[in-house]
Write an enzyme that holds these catalytic residues in place. Structure first.
Site, PDB file in Angstrom:
ATOM      1  N   SER A 151       0.815  -1.216   0.000  1.00 14.69           N
ATOM      2  CA  SER A 151       0.000   0.000   0.000  1.00 14.69           C
ATOM      3  C   SER A 151       0.844   1.260   0.000  1.00 14.69           C
ATOM      4  CB  SER A 151      -0.924   0.014   1.222  1.00 14.69           C
ATOM      5  OG  SER A 151      -0.169  -0.030   2.419  1.00 14.69           O
ATOM      6  N   HIS A 172      -2.874  -3.195  -5.515  1.00 19.71           N
ATOM      7  CA  HIS A 172      -3.229  -2.798  -4.156  1.00 19.71           C
ATOM      8  C   HIS A 172      -4.730  -2.982  -3.963  1.00 19.71           C
ATOM      9  CE1 HIS A 172      -3.686   0.704  -1.070  1.00 19.71           C
ATOM     10  NE2 HIS A 172      -3.722  -0.484  -0.482  1.00 19.71           N
ATOM     11  N   GLU A 184      -6.039  -0.766  -6.874  1.00 24.64           N
ATOM     12  CA  GLU A 184      -5.110   0.243  -7.382  1.00 24.64           C
ATOM     13  C   GLU A 184      -3.968  -0.468  -8.120  1.00 24.64           C
ATOM     14  OE1 GLU A 184      -3.855   4.361  -5.389  1.00 24.64           O
ATOM     15  OE2 GLU A 184      -3.253   2.606  -4.216  1.00 24.64           O
ATOM     16  N   ASN A 222      -3.491   6.018  -0.294  1.00 29.01           N
ATOM     17  CA  ASN A 222      -2.891   6.371   0.989  1.00 29.01           C
ATOM     18  C   ASN A 222      -2.292   7.764   0.998  1.00 29.01           C
ATOM     19  OD1 ASN A 222      -3.589   4.178   2.525  1.00 29.01           O
ATOM     20  ND2 ASN A 222      -1.787   2.999   1.981  1.00 29.01           N
TER      21      ASN A 222
END
Length: 314
Positions: A151, A172, A184, A222
């Site tokens: 991540s 991800h 992702e 993130n």
């Protein structure tokens, strides 16, 4: 088994601004029609979720971890998740039972040698991931895409542990994997266009919708999410509002399903802290972890998984 012709064309991201093909990249990787067997490295929350979703879509899955206790915990997570999906009428019992039977556990990474695609979901530690990818690079066929579920860590650095960085890509998944639709796709410096296309295709075959990110710290999710969570924690620590009012305000004010404190508990406060520390190291003080977040983790109050974080759980 679902193949390319069976995938909903609405799934998968529109891929704008793709980098041009890199010199020396592979010309014939194993694409979706040739993928029947998934390898998953790690039987934790994310690994077990990825294994469950792949098996539910009809793929054979080999799930590997380093200790039998970790594998046992992973299978328990999968069985609990499948039972909840059946109880909620999201899955029928026969499909759930068939999915469980398609997953084989192993302690030997070599058992992934015959897999058609491998997704790593081991500890969020660069040295661990590089060791795994160096071993996978020697074990699996040269035309197999190797994906990492990291991540925050650099795809480029992970791929540097292999002799074929062009076949390494970020995948991800969001937590919980069986529920969350998004994946992702992260493109490393030497990731080939073909590997990226296969990553989108594989995600679509698992019923997921993708978006794409360059290999920059935090990627899309993130990089945006962790400052939001940290500001929610700082707002609580500074007495701006109660936990309930912070979460309620963000839910009603921005139409998100969870407020920052509730979401942090759901993700795991240790996971949030680790991600934020990585971003802080790479991007500077705007990503500095909130003091209260560090204090909670030091006290072992990690959120839902430990029974208490910002909220208490049964």
């Amino acid at each position: 088994m679902r193949h390319a012709a069976d995938i909903d064309p609405a799934r998968g991201a529109q891929r704008f601004g793709r980098l041009t093909c890199r010199s020396g990249e592979r010309s014939s990787m194993r694409g979706l029609p040739d993928i029947d067997r998934f390898g998953v490295v790690g039987a934790g929350t994310m690994g077990a979720g990825i294994a469950q979703v792949a098996a539910t879509e009809g793929y054979e899955v080999v799930m590997r971890d380093v200790e039998q206790a970790f594998l046992d915990d992973g299978f328990e997570r999968i069985e609990d998740s499948l039972d909840r999906l059946v109880d909620g009428d999201h899955l029928d019992r026969e499909t759930a039972d068939d999915a469980r039977e398609r997953i084989t556990g192993t302690l030997d990474l070599a058992d992934l040698a015959d897999c058609d695609v491998v997704v790593e979901a081991a500890l969020e530690d660069m040295a661990v991931k590089q060791d795994v990818f160096a071993d996978l690079d020697d074990l699996v066929a040269d035309d197999v895409v190797l994906a990492t579920n990291t991540s925050t860590l650099s795809i480029t650095t992970i791929a540097a542990a292999t002799d074929a960085p062009e076949r390494v890509v970020g995948l991800h998944f969001m937590n919980p994997v069986p529920i969350m639709e998004g994946v992702e796709v992260v493109v490393g410096e030497r990731t080939s266009d073909e590997a990226v296309a296969i990553a989108h295709d594989v995600s679509g075959a698992l019923g997921k919708t993708t978006w794409e990110s360059d290999d920059k710290p935090g990627f899309v999710v993130n990089r945006v999410l962790m400052p939001w969570i940290n500001e929610g924690i700082r707002a609580l620590d500074q007495g701006i509002a109660t936990m309930d009012d912070i979460d309620q305000g963000m839910k009603l004010g921005t139409n998100v399903p969870m407020g920052p404190l509730e979401l942090a508990d759901h993700i795991g406060l240790d996971v949030c802290l680790h991600a934020t520390e990585t971003l802080h190291e790479e991007l500077g003080d705007r990503y500095k972890p909130a003091y209260l977040l560090k204090r909670k983790v030091e006290a072992g109050l990690l959120g839902k998984k430990s029974g208490e974080g910002f909220y208490e759980y049964d």
